[in-house]
Scaffold this motif. Structure first.
Motif, PDB file in Angstrom:
ATOM      1  N   ASN A  47       0.814  -1.219   0.000  1.00  0.00           N
ATOM      2  CA  ASN A  47       0.000   0.000   0.000  1.00  0.00           C
ATOM      3  C   ASN A  47       0.850   1.274   0.000  1.00  0.00           C
ATOM      4  OD1 ASN A  47      -2.268  -1.555  -0.093  1.00  0.00           O
ATOM      5  ND2 ASN A  47      -2.950  -1.102   1.977  1.00  0.00           N
ATOM      6  N   PRO A  48       1.904   1.370   0.821  1.00  0.00           N
ATOM      7  CA  PRO A  48       2.724   2.584   0.751  1.00  0.00           C
ATOM      8  C   PRO A  48       3.433   2.756  -0.602  1.00  0.00           C
ATOM      9  CG  PRO A  48       3.062   1.516   2.848  1.00  0.00           C
ATOM     10  CD  PRO A  48       2.241   0.589   2.010  1.00  0.00           C
ATOM     11  N   LEU A  49       3.870   1.639  -1.213  1.00  0.00           N
ATOM     12  CA  LEU A  49       4.491   1.748  -2.537  1.00  0.00           C
ATOM     13  C   LEU A  49       3.489   2.272  -3.563  1.00  0.00           C
ATOM     14  CD1 LEU A  49       6.652  -1.513  -2.699  1.00  0.00           C
ATOM     15  CD2 LEU A  49       7.452   0.840  -2.432  1.00  0.00           C
ATOM     16  N   VAL A  50       2.283   1.725  -3.529  1.00  0.00           N
ATOM     17  CA  VAL A  50       1.239   2.213  -4.415  1.00  0.00           C
ATOM     18  C   VAL A  50       0.850   3.631  -4.001  1.00  0.00           C
ATOM     19  CG1 VAL A  50      -1.133   1.846  -5.198  1.00  0.00           C
ATOM     20  CG2 VAL A  50       0.409  -0.098  -4.969  1.00  0.00           C
ATOM     21  N   GLY A  51       0.865   3.887  -2.697  1.00  0.00           N
ATOM     22  CA  GLY A  51       0.517   5.196  -2.177  1.00  0.00           C
ATOM     23  C   GLY A  51       1.495   6.285  -2.560  1.00  0.00           C
ATOM     24  N   ALA A  52       2.719   5.910  -2.931  1.00  0.00           N
ATOM     25  CA  ALA A  52       3.697   6.906  -3.380  1.00  0.00           C
ATOM     26  C   ALA A  52       3.203   7.574  -4.662  1.00  0.00           C
ATOM     27  CB  ALA A  52       5.048   6.250  -3.617  1.00  0.00           C
ATOM     28  N   ILE A  53       2.386   6.865  -5.416  1.00  0.00           N
ATOM     29  CA  ILE A  53       1.807   7.412  -6.639  1.00  0.00           C
ATOM     30  C   ILE A  53       0.559   8.222  -6.306  1.00  0.00           C
ATOM     31  CG2 ILE A  53       0.771   6.820  -8.857  1.00  0.00           C
ATOM     32  CD1 ILE A  53       2.440   4.209  -8.714  1.00  0.00           C
ATOM     33  N   GLY A  54      -0.197   7.724  -5.326  1.00  0.00           N
ATOM     34  CA  GLY A  54      -1.459   8.383  -4.977  1.00  0.00           C
ATOM     35  C   GLY A  54      -1.617   8.456  -3.474  1.00  0.00           C
ATOM     36  N   THR A  55      -2.608   7.728  -2.947  1.00  0.00           N
ATOM     37  CA  THR A  55      -2.903   7.746  -1.519  1.00  0.00           C
ATOM     38  C   THR A  55      -2.196   6.613  -0.803  1.00  0.00           C
ATOM     39  OG1 THR A  55      -4.831   6.346  -1.765  1.00  0.00           O
ATOM     40  CG2 THR A  55      -5.184   8.715  -1.972  1.00  0.00           C
ATOM     41  N   GLN A  56      -2.235   6.607   0.535  1.00  0.00           N
ATOM     42  CA  GLN A  56      -1.574   5.573   1.333  1.00  0.00           C
ATOM     43  C   GLN A  56      -2.385   4.277   1.412  1.00  0.00           C
ATOM     44  OE1 GLN A  56       1.485   5.511   2.859  1.00  0.00           O
ATOM     45  NE2 GLN A  56       1.879   7.353   1.677  1.00  0.00           N
ATOM     46  N   SER A  57      -3.657   4.321   1.072  1.00  0.00           N
ATOM     47  CA  SER A  57      -4.510   3.146   1.179  1.00  0.00           C
ATOM     48  C   SER A  57      -5.130   2.833  -0.177  1.00  0.00           C
ATOM     49  CB  SER A  57      -5.612   3.392   2.208  1.00  0.00           C
ATOM     50  OG  SER A  57      -6.523   2.315   2.209  1.00  0.00           O
ATOM     51  N   LEU A  58      -5.063   1.580  -0.555  1.00  0.00           N
ATOM     52  CA  LEU A  58      -5.686   1.169  -1.817  1.00  0.00           C
ATOM     53  C   LEU A  58      -7.207   1.270  -1.746  1.00  0.00           C
ATOM     54  CD1 LEU A  58      -3.593  -1.978  -2.797  1.00  0.00           C
ATOM     55  CD2 LEU A  58      -3.554   0.255  -3.876  1.00  0.00           C
ATOM     56  N   ASP A  59      -7.739   1.204  -0.544  1.00  0.00           N
ATOM     57  CA  ASP A  59      -9.193   1.248  -0.388  1.00  0.00           C
ATOM     58  C   ASP A  59      -9.780   2.570  -0.876  1.00  0.00           C
ATOM     59  OD1 ASP A  59      -9.144  -1.292   0.640  1.00  0.00           O
ATOM     60  OD2 ASP A  59      -9.118  -0.627   2.732  1.00  0.00           O
ATOM     61  N   SER A  60      -8.977   3.619  -0.906  1.00  0.00           N
ATOM     62  CA  SER A  60      -9.516   4.918  -1.320  1.00  0.00           C
ATOM     63  C   SER A  60      -9.528   5.090  -2.843  1.00  0.00           C
ATOM     64  CB  SER A  60      -8.702   6.041  -0.679  1.00  0.00           C
ATOM     65  OG  SER A  60      -7.373   6.009  -1.154  1.00  0.00           O
ATOM     66  N   TYR A  61      -8.941   4.151  -3.584  1.00  0.00           N
ATOM     67  CA  TYR A  61      -8.971   4.250  -5.043  1.00  0.00           C
ATOM     68  C   TYR A  61     -10.354   3.857  -5.538  1.00  0.00           C
ATOM     69  CZ  TYR A  61      -3.904   4.736  -5.258  1.00  0.00           C
ATOM     70  OH  TYR A  61      -2.625   5.193  -5.122  1.00  0.00           O
ATOM     71  N   SER A  62     -10.961   4.723  -6.294  1.00  0.00           N
ATOM     72  CA  SER A  62     -12.290   4.429  -6.828  1.00  0.00           C
ATOM     73  C   SER A  62     -12.525   5.289  -8.063  1.00  0.00           C
ATOM     74  CB  SER A  62     -13.368   4.698  -5.775  1.00  0.00           C
ATOM     75  OG  SER A  62     -13.398   6.076  -5.449  1.00  0.00           O
ATOM     76  N   SER A  63     -13.538   4.910  -8.789  1.00  0.00           N
ATOM     77  CA  SER A  63     -13.960   5.677  -9.960  1.00  0.00           C
ATOM     78  C   SER A  63     -15.447   5.944  -9.825  1.00  0.00           C
ATOM     79  CB  SER A  63     -13.697   4.903 -11.250  1.00  0.00           C
ATOM     80  OG  SER A  63     -12.320   4.670 -11.401  1.00  0.00           O
ATOM     81  N   CYS A  64     -15.854   7.094 -10.296  1.00  0.00           N
ATOM     82  CA  CYS A  64     -17.259   7.492 -10.186  1.00  0.00           C
ATOM     83  C   CYS A  64     -17.936   7.298 -11.542  1.00  0.00           C
ATOM     84  CB  CYS A  64     -17.342   8.953  -9.739  1.00  0.00           C
ATOM     85  SG  CYS A  64     -19.026   9.497  -9.439  1.00  0.00           S
ATOM     86  N   LEU A  65     -19.049   6.586 -11.554  1.00  0.00           N
ATOM     87  CA  LEU A  65     -19.797   6.368 -12.788  1.00  0.00           C
ATOM     88  C   LEU A  65     -20.885   7.423 -13.002  1.00  0.00           C
ATOM     89  CD1 LEU A  65     -20.257   2.492 -12.875  1.00  0.00           C
ATOM     90  CD2 LEU A  65     -18.584   3.872 -14.084  1.00  0.00           C
ATOM     91  N   SER A  66     -21.273   8.086 -11.945  1.00  0.00           N
ATOM     92  CA  SER A  66     -22.284   9.138 -12.089  1.00  0.00           C
ATOM     93  C   SER A  66     -21.591  10.507 -12.127  1.00  0.00           C
ATOM     94  CB  SER A  66     -23.299   9.067 -10.945  1.00  0.00           C
ATOM     95  OG  SER A  66     -22.644   9.199  -9.704  1.00  0.00           O
ATOM     96  N   GLU A  67     -22.374  11.562 -12.320  1.00  0.00           N
ATOM     97  CA  GLU A  67     -21.781  12.901 -12.437  1.00  0.00           C
ATOM     98  C   GLU A  67     -21.132  13.365 -11.143  1.00  0.00           C
ATOM     99  OE1 GLU A  67     -24.335  15.752 -14.275  1.00  0.00           O
ATOM    100  OE2 GLU A  67     -25.037  14.295 -15.742  1.00  0.00           O
TER     101      GLU A  67
END
Length: 152
Positions: free
Chosen positions: A48-68
């Motif tokens: 998670n911290p390695l991935v978080g270096a690109i974005g956030t510290q937790s993978l759980d916060s990665y998401s995409s919004c399908l609505s407006e």
């Protein structure tokens, strides 16, 4: 009449443990119980911290919004970070179990099988050698009898 030798309790227990389904069950229990905390720690502490270096510290916060708009509980969110985290956790668990349990057990069973085959091969060589010796003795006795009759 020949009596069948009854297998000892230890031999029966050893045969029970070496059955494939018992080993598979043991591996499943170990995956579920012993390695869960280790794998969770590796994912949360390293991945998670390695991935978080690109974005956030937790993978759980990665998401995409399908609505407006996706604020709070409103909107349609795809929580792909959770899926990615679970996938990484599975891959790490599978690698640990394979390299620390399955591979060594496979090598152990292969060595046991090779030893068993070597013992059987040795037994066949001994039997063939004894047969050859007996044939030579027979031929020598026949030769002695033949030479003894011709002298008389």
């Amino acid at each position: 009449m020949s009596e069948k030798k009854k297998p000892s309790v230890w031999e029966g227990f050893k045969a029970f443990l070496m059955r494939g389904n018992v080993v598979d069950l043991a591996v499943a229990v170990v995956i579920g119980a012993a390695f869960t905390n280790i794998v969770n720690s590796v994912v949360k502490g390293i991945i998670n911290p390695l991935v978080g270096a690109i974005g956030t510290q937790s993978l759980d916060s990665y998401s995409s919004c399908l609505s407006e708009t996706c604020e709070g509980e409103e909107g349609i969110q795809i929580l792909w970070g959770s899926v990615l985290g679970a996938t990484l956790q599975f891959v790490i668990t599978a690698a640990v179990v394979y390299f620390l349990m399955v591979l060594p057990m496979s090598k152990y069973l292969a060595r046991q099988e090779a030893r068993r085959k070597a013992r059987e091969g040795t037994q066949e060589v001994i039997e063939v050698t004894e047969l050859e010796v007996l044939k030579e003795i027979r031929d020598a006795l026949v030769a002695q009898r033949g030479s003894g009759h011709s002298e008389r």
